[in-house]
Design an enzyme around this catalytic site. Structure first.
Site, PDB file in Angstrom:
ATOM      1  N   THR A 131      -0.138   1.359   5.693  1.00  0.00           N
ATOM      2  CA  THR A 131       0.734   0.995   6.806  1.00  0.00           C
ATOM      3  C   THR A 131       0.067   0.012   7.765  1.00  0.00           C
ATOM      4  O   THR A 131      -1.168   0.004   7.898  1.00  0.00           O
ATOM      5  CB  THR A 131       1.120   2.279   7.583  1.00  0.00           C
ATOM      6  N   ASP A 132       0.897  -0.752   8.488  1.00  0.00           N
ATOM      7  CA  ASP A 132       0.347  -1.653   9.518  1.00  0.00           C
ATOM      8  C   ASP A 132      -0.176  -0.862  10.722  1.00  0.00           C
ATOM      9  O   ASP A 132      -0.900  -1.406  11.555  1.00  0.00           O
ATOM     10  CB  ASP A 132       1.400  -2.679   9.961  1.00  0.00           C
ATOM     11  N   GLU A 133       0.184   0.431  10.810  1.00  0.00           N
ATOM     12  CA  GLU A 133      -0.222   1.209  11.991  1.00  0.00           C
ATOM     13  C   GLU A 133      -1.731   1.398  12.068  1.00  0.00           C
ATOM     14  O   GLU A 133      -2.258   1.751  13.123  1.00  0.00           O
ATOM     15  CB  GLU A 133       0.491   2.571  12.011  1.00  0.00           C
ATOM     16  N   TYR A 156      -1.221  10.343  12.419  1.00  0.00           N
ATOM     17  CA  TYR A 156      -0.723   9.726  11.175  1.00  0.00           C
ATOM     18  C   TYR A 156      -1.531   8.479  10.833  1.00  0.00           C
ATOM     19  O   TYR A 156      -2.072   8.352   9.723  1.00  0.00           O
ATOM     20  CB  TYR A 156       0.769   9.368  11.318  1.00  0.00           C
ATOM     21  N   LYS A 160      -4.122   7.625   7.667  1.00  0.00           N
ATOM     22  CA  LYS A 160      -3.909   6.522   6.720  1.00  0.00           C
ATOM     23  C   LYS A 160      -5.118   5.570   6.752  1.00  0.00           C
ATOM     24  O   LYS A 160      -5.553   5.069   5.720  1.00  0.00           O
ATOM     25  CB  LYS A 160      -2.623   5.755   7.055  1.00  0.00           C
TER      26      LYS A 160
HETATM   27  P1  NAD Z   1       8.407   9.717   2.723  1.00  0.00           P
HETATM   28  O1  NAD Z   1       7.977  10.724   3.726  1.00  0.00           O
HETATM   29  O2  NAD Z   1       9.836   9.328   2.629  1.00  0.00           O
HETATM   30  O3  NAD Z   1       7.972  10.205   1.258  1.00  0.00           O
HETATM   31  C1  NAD Z   1       6.732  10.774   0.996  1.00  0.00           C
HETATM   32  C2  NAD Z   1       6.802  11.431  -0.380  1.00  0.00           C
HETATM   33  O4  NAD Z   1       5.515  12.013  -0.658  1.00  0.00           O
HETATM   34  C3  NAD Z   1       7.829  12.568  -0.463  1.00  0.00           C
HETATM   35  O5  NAD Z   1       8.564  12.469  -1.666  1.00  0.00           O
HETATM   36  C4  NAD Z   1       6.975  13.832  -0.463  1.00  0.00           C
HETATM   37  O6  NAD Z   1       7.556  14.911  -1.176  1.00  0.00           O
HETATM   38  C5  NAD Z   1       5.704  13.337  -1.125  1.00  0.00           C
HETATM   39  N1  NAD Z   1       4.532  14.127  -0.722  1.00  0.00           N
HETATM   40  C6  NAD Z   1       4.154  14.471   0.541  1.00  0.00           C
HETATM   41  N2  NAD Z   1       3.043  15.241   0.497  1.00  0.00           N
HETATM   42  C7  NAD Z   1       2.698  15.364  -0.806  1.00  0.00           C
HETATM   43  C8  NAD Z   1       1.647  16.024  -1.479  1.00  0.00           C
HETATM   44  N3  NAD Z   1       0.728  16.729  -0.817  1.00  0.00           N
HETATM   45  N4  NAD Z   1       1.580  15.925  -2.830  1.00  0.00           N
HETATM   46  C9  NAD Z   1       2.522  15.223  -3.527  1.00  0.00           C
HETATM   47  N5  NAD Z   1       3.560  14.600  -2.935  1.00  0.00           N
HETATM   48  C10 NAD Z   1       3.640  14.666  -1.592  1.00  0.00           C
HETATM   49  O7  NAD Z   1       7.473   8.451   2.966  1.00  0.00           O
HETATM   50  P2  NAD Z   1       7.800   6.893   2.844  1.00  0.00           P
HETATM   51  O8  NAD Z   1       8.351   6.423   4.112  1.00  0.00           O
HETATM   52  O9  NAD Z   1       8.503   6.653   1.583  1.00  0.00           O
HETATM   53  O10 NAD Z   1       6.295   6.336   2.739  1.00  0.00           O
HETATM   54  C11 NAD Z   1       5.650   6.232   1.476  1.00  0.00           C
HETATM   55  C12 NAD Z   1       4.278   5.640   1.679  1.00  0.00           C
HETATM   56  O11 NAD Z   1       4.392   4.351   2.279  1.00  0.00           O
HETATM   57  C13 NAD Z   1       3.385   6.453   2.612  1.00  0.00           C
HETATM   58  O12 NAD Z   1       2.075   6.409   2.094  1.00  0.00           O
HETATM   59  C14 NAD Z   1       3.471   5.730   3.941  1.00  0.00           C
HETATM   60  O13 NAD Z   1       2.298   5.911   4.684  1.00  0.00           O
HETATM   61  C15 NAD Z   1       3.642   4.300   3.477  1.00  0.00           C
HETATM   62  N6  NAD Z   1       4.371   3.414   4.401  1.00  0.00           N
HETATM   63  C16 NAD Z   1       5.600   3.756   4.879  1.00  0.00           C
HETATM   64  C17 NAD Z   1       6.300   2.859   5.688  1.00  0.00           C
HETATM   65  C18 NAD Z   1       7.677   3.171   6.222  1.00  0.00           C
HETATM   66  O14 NAD Z   1       8.207   2.403   7.032  1.00  0.00           O
HETATM   67  N7  NAD Z   1       8.328   4.244   5.824  1.00  0.00           N
HETATM   68  C19 NAD Z   1       5.727   1.633   6.023  1.00  0.00           C
HETATM   69  C20 NAD Z   1       4.459   1.337   5.529  1.00  0.00           C
HETATM   70  C21 NAD Z   1       3.799   2.223   4.710  1.00  0.00           C
HETATM   71  O1  DAU Z   2       4.901   0.585  10.781  1.00  0.00           O
HETATM   72  C1  DAU Z   2       4.989   1.320   9.604  1.00  0.00           C
HETATM   73  C2  DAU Z   2       5.325   2.761   9.911  1.00  0.00           C
HETATM   74  O2  DAU Z   2       6.691   2.778  10.314  1.00  0.00           O
HETATM   75  C3  DAU Z   2       5.125   3.693   8.725  1.00  0.00           C
HETATM   76  O3  DAU Z   2       3.750   3.714   8.388  1.00  0.00           O
HETATM   77  C4  DAU Z   2       5.593   5.115   9.060  1.00  0.00           C
HETATM   78  O4  DAU Z   2       5.483   5.939   7.923  1.00  0.00           O
HETATM   79  C5  DAU Z   2       7.049   5.027   9.480  1.00  0.00           C
HETATM   80  O5  DAU Z   2       7.501   6.312   9.855  1.00  0.00           O
HETATM   81  C6  DAU Z   2       7.235   4.046  10.629  1.00  0.00           C
HETATM   82  O6  DAU Z   2       6.620   4.546  11.841  1.00  0.00           O
HETATM   83  P1  DAU Z   2       7.335   4.432  13.277  1.00  0.00           P
HETATM   84  O7  DAU Z   2       6.799   5.466  14.154  1.00  0.00           O
HETATM   85  O8  DAU Z   2       7.328   3.028  13.749  1.00  0.00           O
HETATM   86  O9  DAU Z   2       8.870   4.768  12.823  1.00  0.00           O
HETATM   87  P2  DAU Z   2      10.009   5.667  13.518  1.00  0.00           P
HETATM   88  O10 DAU Z   2      11.263   5.385  12.757  1.00  0.00           O
HETATM   89  O11 DAU Z   2       9.588   7.064  13.705  1.00  0.00           O
HETATM   90  O12 DAU Z   2      10.148   4.986  14.937  1.00  0.00           O
HETATM   91  C7  DAU Z   2      10.484   3.624  15.095  1.00  0.00           C
HETATM   92  C8  DAU Z   2      10.476   3.309  16.584  1.00  0.00           C
HETATM   93  O13 DAU Z   2      11.575   3.987  17.211  1.00  0.00           O
HETATM   94  C9  DAU Z   2       9.245   3.793  17.307  1.00  0.00           C
HETATM   95  O14 DAU Z   2       8.913   2.869  18.336  1.00  0.00           O
HETATM   96  C10 DAU Z   2       9.654   5.131  17.929  1.00  0.00           C
HETATM   97  C11 DAU Z   2      11.117   4.913  18.223  1.00  0.00           C
HETATM   98  N1  DAU Z   2      12.002   6.092  18.123  1.00  0.00           N
HETATM   99  C12 DAU Z   2      11.905   6.870  16.993  1.00  0.00           C
HETATM  100  C13 DAU Z   2      12.716   7.978  16.840  1.00  0.00           C
HETATM  101  C14 DAU Z   2      12.608   8.844  15.599  1.00  0.00           C
HETATM  102  C15 DAU Z   2      12.929   6.379  19.111  1.00  0.00           C
HETATM  103  O15 DAU Z   2      13.011   5.651  20.125  1.00  0.00           O
HETATM  104  N2  DAU Z   2      13.734   7.469  18.954  1.00  0.00           N
HETATM  105  C16 DAU Z   2      13.672   8.289  17.865  1.00  0.00           C
HETATM  106  O16 DAU Z   2      14.428   9.283  17.782  1.00  0.00           O
END
Ligand code: NAD
Ligand code: DAU
Length: 350
Positions: A131-133, A156, A160
């Site tokens: 992630t970019d975080e 989180y 990562k």
């Molecule tokens: P998600 O939470 O939707 O999915 C995570 C998956 O991992 C689920 O299917 C869950 O069952 C599985 N999982 C969790 N713990 C596990 C364990 N101990 N063993 C096996 N499986 C397990 O997540 P996502 O949003 O699809 O993110 C996927 C990956 O991409 C993550 O590594 C996250 O850090 C990264 N990522 C997400 C975003 C985003 O915006 N969602 C952005 C950048 C990077």
């Molecule tokens: O940047 C990549 C990341 O983006 C991934 O690594 C994470 O897995 C993914 O969950 C996401 O993280 P964020 O914290 O940015 O996503 P989230 O959707 O939780 O929140 C997006 C923005 O909106 C953040 O600034 C918090 C805000 N927010 C979120 C929720 C859930 C609200 O204002 N209200 C809300 O109810």
């Protein structure tokens, strides 16, 4: 036939990556290892569950013995590692499960790959999805590049960052072939409705408040999930050993502008008088340690591997909203009793 292990393939991004690989590469066999936590959902893969080059394995990456046995049995050629605890708010209330899955789970996979490959790394790859975080929080200007120093600020992002460092350590120390990509916020079908965009769509549909943390001025760089999956495909096949690639949407929005934009679209799609959906916007207590701004410089990926996002945000958000409106059963099945009560508690505590 190349055997590829994809972890976390039942989740949001993983399901799109699994589908792309299963459909695009009939010569690969895709093994999807997923613990099916609250975020994992096999409904996301219904259309490909019987494909001849696809196998689902239920399992937790934290269980070292099971992971070692799996690698012994299947002899994987490559790993695309997405399994993680992914929600920042959950990491604030329960850091330990993030340490378990994101750090320990990653080390278990690295150790199992190291033992299976035994120094014979020809044609092998450990690809870690991150992630970019990990880069921390930006002010009003600037972009994260691949050389931005790590500065994670939530449990989180710290977990990562730690897993990224461990993957690089296995490259430097043991010579394991690795690549890492760090992506910005994804949106699109199959995202669990604890994340801002699907949460807002679900609440708007039900005429419930849309919680905006703080003043809503935090900025995120949104990328359509299929474009992330396309980038993963490119990096998997053409990325250079030991390198990191940033992936972003070139699409920055403050949270409040994003939600207002979605409200306009939803007023139209739900046939509601103009302003109805925006009337649900509710400012709530800010997220602890809330990162102000993320924005990614993807020029390395664009110049070296020729990637670019295929969808403009206007089109992507329409498609996304259409998908959630059309897939009411998907949403209802996962926002069942346990999620509903978790969500209510979170909301009330704010
Ligand atoms: P998600 O939470 O939707 O999915 C995570 C998956 O991992 C689920 O299917 C869950 O069952 C599985 N999982 C969790 N713990 C596990 C364990 N101990 N063993 C096996 N499986 C397990 O997540 P996502 O949003 O699809 O993110 C996927 C990956 O991409 C993550 O590594 C996250 O850090 C990264 N990522 C997400 C975003 C985003 O915006 N969602 C952005 C950048 C990077
Ligand atoms: O940047 C990549 C990341 O983006 C991934 O690594 C994470 O897995 C993914 O969950 C996401 O993280 P964020 O914290 O940015 O996503 P989230 O959707 O939780 O929140 C997006 C923005 O909106 C953040 O600034 C918090 C805000 N927010 C979120 C929720 C859930 C609200 O204002 N209200 C809300 O109810």
């Amino acid at each position: 036939m190349k055997k590829i292990l994809i972890t976390g393939g039942a989740g949001f991004i993983g399901s799109h990556v699994v589908r792309l690989f299963v459909q695009q590469y009939p010569k690969y066999h895709i093994y999807n290892l997923d613990a099916l936590t609250y975020a994992g959902n096999l409904e996301n893969l219904k259309d490909i569950e019987n494909a001849p080059n696809y196998t689902f394995i239920k399992g937790d990456i934290v269980e070292e013995d099971m992971i070692n046995k799996l690698f012994d049995e299947y002899q994987f050629d490559a790993i695309i590692h997405l399994a993680a605890e992914s929600h920042v708010d959950r990491s604030i209330s329960d850091p330990l499960s993030f340490i378990r899955t994101n750090i320990l789970g990653t080390v278990n996979l690295l150790n199992a790959a190291k033992a299976q490959w035994h120094g014979n790394y020809e044609g092998k790859l450990f690809y870690h999805i991150s992630t970019d975080e990990v880069y921390g929080s930006l002010g009003a200007t600037g972009l994260f590049t691949e050389t931005t120093p790590y500065d994670p600020r939530s449990p989180y992002s710290s977990s990562k960052a730690s897993s990224d460092h461990l993957v690089r350590a296995y490259y430097h120390t043991y010579g394991m072939p690795v690549v890492i990509s760090n992506c910005s916020n994804n949106y699109g079908p199959n995202q669990f409705p604890e994340k801002l965009i699907p949460l807002a769509i679900n609440n708007i549909k039900k005429m419930k408040p849309i919680p905006i943390y703080g003043k809503g001025e935090n900025v995120r760089d949104w990328l359509y999930v299929i474009d992330h999956a396309r980038a993963i495909d490119l990096i998997f096949h053409q990325g250079k050993n030991g390198e990191t690639y940033n992936i972003g949407g070139i699409n920055e929005w403050t949270n409040i502008d994003l939600i207002k934009k979605m409200c306009e679209v939803l007023d139209r799609k739900l046939d509601r008088p103009e302003g109805t959906c925006a009337g649900l916007i509710t400012y709530v207590k800010d997220r602890a340690g809330h990162d102000m701004r993320y924005a990614i410089d993807s020029s390395k990926l664009m110049k070296e591997l020729g990637w670019e996002p295929s969808l403009q945000f206007e089109e992507g958000i329409e498609k996304t909203i259409d998908w959630y409106l059309a897939n009411e059963t998907w949403m209802n099945n996962i926002t069942d009793g346990s999620y509903e009560s978790y969500y209510q508690k979170q909301y009330e505590e704010r």
